[in-house]
Design a protein around this motif. Structure first.
Motif, PDB file in Angstrom:
ATOM      1  N   ARG A  55       0.831  -1.208   0.000  1.00  0.00           N
ATOM      2  CA  ARG A  55       0.000   0.000   0.000  1.00  0.00           C
ATOM      3  C   ARG A  55       0.864   1.257   0.000  1.00  0.00           C
ATOM      4  NH1 ARG A  55      -4.367  -1.875   4.650  1.00  0.00           N
ATOM      5  NH2 ARG A  55      -5.461  -3.451   3.393  1.00  0.00           N
ATOM      6  N   GLU A  56       1.958   1.196   0.727  1.00  0.00           N
ATOM      7  CA  GLU A  56       2.862   2.350   0.776  1.00  0.00           C
ATOM      8  C   GLU A  56       3.487   2.605  -0.585  1.00  0.00           C
ATOM      9  OE1 GLU A  56       4.602   5.475   2.995  1.00  0.00           O
ATOM     10  OE2 GLU A  56       2.978   4.090   3.411  1.00  0.00           O
ATOM     11  N   ALA A  57       3.875   1.527  -1.283  1.00  0.00           N
ATOM     12  CA  ALA A  57       4.461   1.667  -2.619  1.00  0.00           C
ATOM     13  C   ALA A  57       3.446   2.266  -3.592  1.00  0.00           C
ATOM     14  CB  ALA A  57       4.944   0.308  -3.121  1.00  0.00           C
ATOM     15  N   ILE A  58       2.185   1.864  -3.454  1.00  0.00           N
ATOM     16  CA  ILE A  58       1.138   2.426  -4.308  1.00  0.00           C
ATOM     17  C   ILE A  58       0.957   3.902  -4.010  1.00  0.00           C
ATOM     18  CG2 ILE A  58      -1.344   2.371  -4.778  1.00  0.00           C
ATOM     19  CD1 ILE A  58      -1.220  -0.661  -4.335  1.00  0.00           C
ATOM     20  N   ARG A  59       0.961   4.241  -2.740  1.00  0.00           N
ATOM     21  CA  ARG A  59       0.794   5.648  -2.347  1.00  0.00           C
ATOM     22  C   ARG A  59       1.941   6.511  -2.851  1.00  0.00           C
ATOM     23  NH1 ARG A  59       1.986   9.157   1.693  1.00  0.00           N
ATOM     24  NH2 ARG A  59       3.419   7.697   2.665  1.00  0.00           N
ATOM     25  N   GLU A  60       3.161   5.938  -2.818  1.00  0.00           N
ATOM     26  CA  GLU A  60       4.337   6.679  -3.260  1.00  0.00           C
ATOM     27  C   GLU A  60       4.624   6.484  -4.745  1.00  0.00           C
ATOM     28  OE1 GLU A  60       7.665   5.770  -0.795  1.00  0.00           O
ATOM     29  OE2 GLU A  60       6.816   6.771   0.972  1.00  0.00           O
ATOM     30  N   GLU A  61       3.790   5.681  -5.408  1.00  0.00           N
ATOM     31  CA  GLU A  61       3.896   5.480  -6.857  1.00  0.00           C
ATOM     32  C   GLU A  61       5.288   4.986  -7.259  1.00  0.00           C
ATOM     33  OE1 GLU A  61       2.760   9.290  -8.328  1.00  0.00           O
ATOM     34  OE2 GLU A  61       0.642   9.014  -7.868  1.00  0.00           O
ATOM     35  N   LYS A  62       5.705   3.891  -6.648  1.00  0.00           N
ATOM     36  CA  LYS A  62       7.038   3.366  -6.918  1.00  0.00           C
ATOM     37  C   LYS A  62       6.995   1.850  -7.075  1.00  0.00           C
ATOM     38  CE  LYS A  62       8.392   2.732  -2.066  1.00  0.00           C
ATOM     39  NZ  LYS A  62       9.360   3.123  -1.005  1.00  0.00           N
ATOM     40  N   ASN A  63       8.085   1.268  -7.580  1.00  0.00           N
ATOM     41  CA  ASN A  63       8.210  -0.175  -7.743  1.00  0.00           C
ATOM     42  C   ASN A  63       8.429  -0.838  -6.392  1.00  0.00           C
ATOM     43  OD1 ASN A  63       8.318  -0.473 -10.785  1.00  0.00           O
ATOM     44  ND2 ASN A  63      10.009   0.947 -10.475  1.00  0.00           N
ATOM     45  N   ILE A  64       7.982  -2.085  -6.299  1.00  0.00           N
ATOM     46  CA  ILE A  64       8.265  -2.888  -5.111  1.00  0.00           C
ATOM     47  C   ILE A  64       8.266  -4.354  -5.521  1.00  0.00           C
ATOM     48  CG2 ILE A  64       5.843  -3.117  -4.405  1.00  0.00           C
ATOM     49  CD1 ILE A  64       6.827  -2.975  -1.498  1.00  0.00           C
ATOM     50  N   SER A  65       9.144  -5.132  -4.898  1.00  0.00           N
ATOM     51  CA  SER A  65       9.231  -6.563  -5.168  1.00  0.00           C
ATOM     52  C   SER A  65       9.410  -7.281  -3.836  1.00  0.00           C
ATOM     53  CB  SER A  65      10.401  -6.870  -6.109  1.00  0.00           C
ATOM     54  OG  SER A  65      10.452  -8.237  -6.431  1.00  0.00           O
ATOM     55  N   MET A  66       8.607  -8.332  -3.591  1.00  0.00           N
ATOM     56  CA  MET A  66       8.677  -9.043  -2.315  1.00  0.00           C
ATOM     57  C   MET A  66       8.068 -10.433  -2.455  1.00  0.00           C
ATOM     58  SD  MET A  66       5.518  -7.574  -0.046  1.00  0.00           S
ATOM     59  CE  MET A  66       6.303  -5.995   0.198  1.00  0.00           C
ATOM     60  N   ASN A 120       1.162  12.357   3.376  1.00  0.00           N
ATOM     61  CA  ASN A 120       0.238  11.854   4.383  1.00  0.00           C
ATOM     62  C   ASN A 120       0.527  10.391   4.694  1.00  0.00           C
ATOM     63  OD1 ASN A 120      -0.980  14.356   4.272  1.00  0.00           O
ATOM     64  ND2 ASN A 120      -2.563  13.694   2.824  1.00  0.00           N
ATOM     65  N   GLY A 121      -0.015   9.923   5.808  1.00  0.00           N
ATOM     66  CA  GLY A 121       0.206   8.549   6.228  1.00  0.00           C
ATOM     67  C   GLY A 121      -0.962   8.015   7.015  1.00  0.00           C
ATOM     68  N   PRO A 122      -0.787   6.857   7.643  1.00  0.00           N
ATOM     69  CA  PRO A 122      -1.911   6.191   8.320  1.00  0.00           C
ATOM     70  C   PRO A 122      -2.528   6.987   9.462  1.00  0.00           C
ATOM     71  CG  PRO A 122       0.194   5.121   8.851  1.00  0.00           C
ATOM     72  CD  PRO A 122       0.454   6.062   7.729  1.00  0.00           C
ATOM     73  N   ASP A 123      -1.753   7.859  10.120  1.00  0.00           N
ATOM     74  CA  ASP A 123      -2.265   8.611  11.262  1.00  0.00           C
ATOM     75  C   ASP A 123      -2.547  10.074  10.934  1.00  0.00           C
ATOM     76  OD1 ASP A 123      -0.080   6.707  13.393  1.00  0.00           O
ATOM     77  OD2 ASP A 123      -2.214   6.417  13.017  1.00  0.00           O
ATOM     78  N   THR A 124      -2.513  10.420   9.659  1.00  0.00           N
ATOM     79  CA  THR A 124      -2.848  11.784   9.267  1.00  0.00           C
ATOM     80  C   THR A 124      -4.351  12.014   9.469  1.00  0.00           C
ATOM     81  OG1 THR A 124      -1.069  11.795   7.615  1.00  0.00           O
ATOM     82  CG2 THR A 124      -2.787  13.455   7.386  1.00  0.00           C
ATOM     83  N   ASP A 125      -4.700  13.106  10.102  1.00  0.00           N
ATOM     84  CA  ASP A 125      -6.091  13.397  10.435  1.00  0.00           C
ATOM     85  C   ASP A 125      -6.881  13.771   9.182  1.00  0.00           C
ATOM     86  OD1 ASP A 125      -7.676  15.548  12.947  1.00  0.00           O
ATOM     87  OD2 ASP A 125      -8.493  14.088  11.535  1.00  0.00           O
ATOM     88  N   PRO A 126      -7.939  13.024   8.850  1.00  0.00           N
ATOM     89  CA  PRO A 126      -8.764  13.363   7.681  1.00  0.00           C
ATOM     90  C   PRO A 126      -9.382  14.752   7.777  1.00  0.00           C
ATOM     91  CG  PRO A 126      -9.240  11.130   8.439  1.00  0.00           C
ATOM     92  CD  PRO A 126      -8.374  11.774   9.491  1.00  0.00           C
TER      93      PRO A 126
END
Length: 437
Positions: free
Chosen positions: A131-142, A336-342
């Motif tokens: 989800r973080e990679a999607i938010r930051e629009e970057k590649n990820i491999s795992m 923004n991140g998981p604890d950022t206030d909407p």
């Protein structure tokens, strides 16, 4: 075009209206009401599916020619393509190899989020990284443990890559390649098999739905997340160099097809973000003028899609840990991140929609994912014609704001930065206007 078929239910809804009169009028009325409600729910679901189907079709037709479906179907790789611009980030294409690997039918996958392949032993930390990679629009491999339709778990190498518009640098789609990892069966798999059996029926039930999936998936996740011991015992599974090579070859083949069929429409896509579209909106003279301002700030362009950052000061880069290439062309929400206030996010959106300045205290995240309280001031910047050309966003870290400092207050420094940016923009726009006249 087969990828656009979505599953539709509803045939069984009418059966609930059938009753035997000898059970009494009240029982009949109860069954009839229940059947009517379920029928209405199915009809609403079908309407939503049709709407999603139209968005999915538009997702591909807006970028590629119709021949792209046939070309992608000919690839032997296991992969899906998703669209982050559609609500729920659904799958808009699934390869034949992927469907064979997972046991799903095409119309059971299209329009669904990739969470349907997760299960009780899927590592939640890995999901958060994706989800973080999607938010930051970057590649990820795992390496990732997913589940087939029948509930069978399997390890795979998951490789995610964004697809960018070459015109404006925005993300069009994400490609997810899945390469099965060869491994020996472990004792822990037998020990946790009971969970797979318990949740297997739940997964099959979820697979029969499309629109109502979200609530059930959340309920499933909440049940799974309560057993943290499973996550602690979960072992990792490393992909071999050969399997990693297969993933890279697959990404290259898919990108080659998408690039080719986007060229035929004139709306080119690429695997790397092109910053030329957003950088050219600033003249070299304006870049030089803005470079003299030492405060942390970014400049965004409301005239461009998704209001991307077109300038980032050195102080901003130092504070967040990003380099300039990772920032330009992106919307400010990547901080923004998981604890950022909407509510703080909503306040910012309201101020932009009303073309007003605002100050807000918001929790943001650096590149290394460490959080910091950002005392943020946003203000519209007008050109010599009094039209809004940019928005300037000035950041001051709260730790610095509350520290013992000499000289100007943080609020005064923010307003000073806004003033300097406005002077630079107006002066250069007046110069450009006079030079054209």
């Amino acid at each position: 075009m087969n990828n656009l078929r979505l599953s539709r239910g509803g045939g069984g809804a009418h059966n609930n209206t059938v009753c035997t009169w000898d059970l009494g009028f009240h029982h009949h009325r109860h069954q009839y009401t229940e059947g009517t409600q379920k029928h209405t729910q199915v009809m609403e679901e079908q309407g939503s599916l049709q709407q999603i189907g139209g968005l999915i079709e538009s997702s591909f037709n807006s970028c590629y020619t119709s021949w792209v479906y046939e070309a992608l179907d000919e690839l032997e790789h296991n992969f899906t393509i998703t669209d982050p611009t559609i609500s729920g980030h659904p799958i808009v294409f699934a390869s034949n190899g992927f469907l064979k690997m997972t046991g799903y039918l095409k119309d059971e996958v299209i329009g669904r989020n990739g969470r349907i392949f997760q299960g009780p032993r899927t590592n939640r930390r890995s999901i958060m990284e994706i989800r973080e990679a999607i938010r930051e629009e970057k590649n990820i491999s795992m390496s990732l443990l997913n589940y087939k339709k029948d509930g069978t778990p399997f390890w795979m190498l998951f490789h995610l890559s964004p697809i960018f518009s070459k015109h404006d640098g925005r993300v069009i789609h994400f490609v997810s390649v899945q390469v099965p990892i060869s491994r020996r069966k472990s004792n822990s798999e037998d020990g946790n098999r009971w969970q797979e059996l318990v949740l297997g029926s739940c997964r099959r039930e979820v697979c029969s739905d499309t629109v109502m999936e979200l609530a059930r998936c959340r309920a499933l996740d909440s049940f799974v997340d309560t057993d943290n011991r499973v996550l602690e015992r979960e072992e990792s599974c490393e992909a071999s160099d050969s399997e990693k090579g297969k993933a890279l070859i697959a990404i290259g083949s898919i990108m080659s097809v998408l690039t080719h069929y986007s060229e035929l429409t004139g709306r080119l896509v690429c695997g790397n973000r092109s910053n030329s579209a957003v950088i050219c909106s600033l003249t070299s003279a304006l870049n030089i003028s803005l470079g003299r301002i030492k405060q942390s700030f970014v400049l965004t362009d409301p005239q461009l899609l998704n209001m991307p950052i077109v300038y980032a000061s050195d102080a901003f880069l130092n504070m967040t840990g990003y380099n300039r290439q990772e920032v330009l062309g992106r919307n400010c929400r990547f901080l923004n991140g998981p604890d950022t206030d909407p509510k703080a996010i909503g306040q910012i959106k309201d101020s932009i929609q009303s073309n007003q300045a605002c100050s807000v205290r918001i929790l943001n995240y650096r590149k290394d994912r460490s959080s910091f309280w950002n005392f943020l001031h946003i203000s519209p910047v007008r050109n010599a014609s009094a039209k809004i050309a940019f928005y300037v966003c000035v950041q001051i870290e709260e730790a610095v704001k509350n520290g013992v400092t000499q000289g100007l207050s943080p609020e005064t420094r923010q307003l000073g930065t806004v003033g300097a940016v406005k002077v630079a923009v107006r002066t250069l726009s007046m110069t450009a206007g006079s030079s054209r006249s």
